[in-house]
Design a protein around this motif. Structure first.
Motif, mmCIF file in Angstrom:
data_model
loop_
_atom_site.group_PDB
_atom_site.id
_atom_site.type_symbol
_atom_site.label_atom_id
_atom_site.label_comp_id
_atom_site.label_asym_id
_atom_site.label_seq_id
_atom_site.Cartn_x
_atom_site.Cartn_y
_atom_site.Cartn_z
ATOM 1 N N ASP A 8 -19.743 4.177 17.711
ATOM 2 C CA ASP A 8 -19.925 5.262 18.922
ATOM 3 C C ASP A 8 -18.874 6.276 17.890
ATOM 4 O OD1 ASP A 8 -19.198 6.481 20.874
ATOM 5 O OD2 ASP A 8 -20.959 5.695 21.967
ATOM 6 N N VAL A 10 -16.836 7.974 19.238
ATOM 7 C CA VAL A 10 -15.631 8.119 19.941
ATOM 8 C C VAL A 10 -14.401 7.477 19.551
ATOM 9 C CG1 VAL A 10 -15.664 6.665 22.231
ATOM 10 C CG2 VAL A 10 -14.523 8.240 22.774
ATOM 11 N N GLN A 13 -12.295 9.800 17.208
ATOM 12 C CA GLN A 13 -11.829 11.065 17.727
ATOM 13 C C GLN A 13 -10.458 10.118 17.932
ATOM 14 O OE1 GLN A 13 -13.870 11.885 20.819
ATOM 15 N NE2 GLN A 13 -15.958 12.563 20.000
ATOM 16 N N PRO A 47 -9.871 5.396 24.224
ATOM 17 C CA PRO A 47 -10.703 5.804 23.697
ATOM 18 C C PRO A 47 -11.794 4.627 24.002
ATOM 19 C CG PRO A 47 -9.006 6.840 22.484
ATOM 20 C CD PRO A 47 -8.234 5.686 23.042
ATOM 21 N N GLY A 50 -14.196 5.315 25.966
ATOM 22 C CA GLY A 50 -14.722 6.770 26.353
ATOM 23 C C GLY A 50 -13.744 7.644 26.731
ATOM 24 N N TRP A 51 -12.783 7.567 27.000
ATOM 25 C CA TRP A 51 -11.426 8.316 27.379
ATOM 26 C C TRP A 51 -10.634 9.189 26.457
ATOM 27 C CZ3 TRP A 51 -7.365 6.445 31.357
ATOM 28 C CH2 TRP A 51 -6.130 7.397 31.833
ATOM 29 N N SER A 52 -10.542 10.174 26.046
ATOM 30 C CA SER A 52 -9.649 10.693 25.122
ATOM 31 C C SER A 52 -8.768 11.585 25.253
ATOM 32 C CB SER A 52 -10.795 11.284 24.278
ATOM 33 O OG SER A 52 -10.159 11.084 22.588
#
Length: 170
Positions: A8, A10, A13, A47, A50-52
């Motif tokens: 994924d 994400v 990042q 991350p 899904g929380w960057s």
């Protein structure tokens, strides 16, 4: 909230600094703690769910207290070197040797917004380095030897195939 699995995007990042500690942050941290415990992990970076943002949790001795939450962390000193087998909740079932500093000194903020400084060695130091890598979009597989990378290449291809299949069906 679920643990995001390789490949994924994400996970690649660079996470942004967390600028406010509010009720939502506390709620997400609690969910992360539960996910990490269910998966028998010792650390989980934002991350990976899904929380960057630049936040991670570490629990290397089963105590659930808020000093296990680190916000906007930085390593300020590394000493020694140790090669040990490592895994990752975002790469389930994959293990490989990674060379990391044996001891670290680091700074972060806790959930109360207080600046803290920690010194860690062994598993705690390894977990700190691993989780900070996540905040920078780096996975442990990026740090392994070419021979070790070759030995897990089939597993990585399988993750990539599964991810492509999921994306194609959405």
């Amino acid at each position: 909230m679920n643990i995001i699995v390789y490949p994924d995007p994400v996970l690649r990042q660079k996470a942004k600094p967390l600028t406010e500690i509010n009720k939502e942050v506390y709620q997400k941290v609690e969910e992360m703690m539960e996910l990490m415990c269910q998966a028998n992990g010792v650390g989980l970076a934002a991350p990976q769910v899904g929380w960057s943002v630049r936040l991670f949790i570490i629990d290397v001795n089963d105590s659930r207290c808020e000093d296990k939450v680190f916000i906007n962390p930085t390593i300020i000193e590394e000493t020694g070197e140790l090669s040990k087998e490592e895994g990752c909740l975002s790469l389930p079932g994959i293990m490989s040797k990674v060379i990391r500093a044996q001891r670290i000194k680091a700074r972060a903020y806790n959930l109360k917004g207080q600046k803290i400084e920690i010194e860690a060695e062994g598993l705690a130091a390894r977990a700190w380095q691993h989780e900070i890598d996540h905040l920078n979009g780096c996975l442990f597989i990026d740090k392994i030897s070419p021979a070790n990378h070759l030995s897990i290449s089939q597993q990585l291809k399988e993750f990539e195939r599964s991810y492509s299949d999921i994306k194609a069906s959405v």
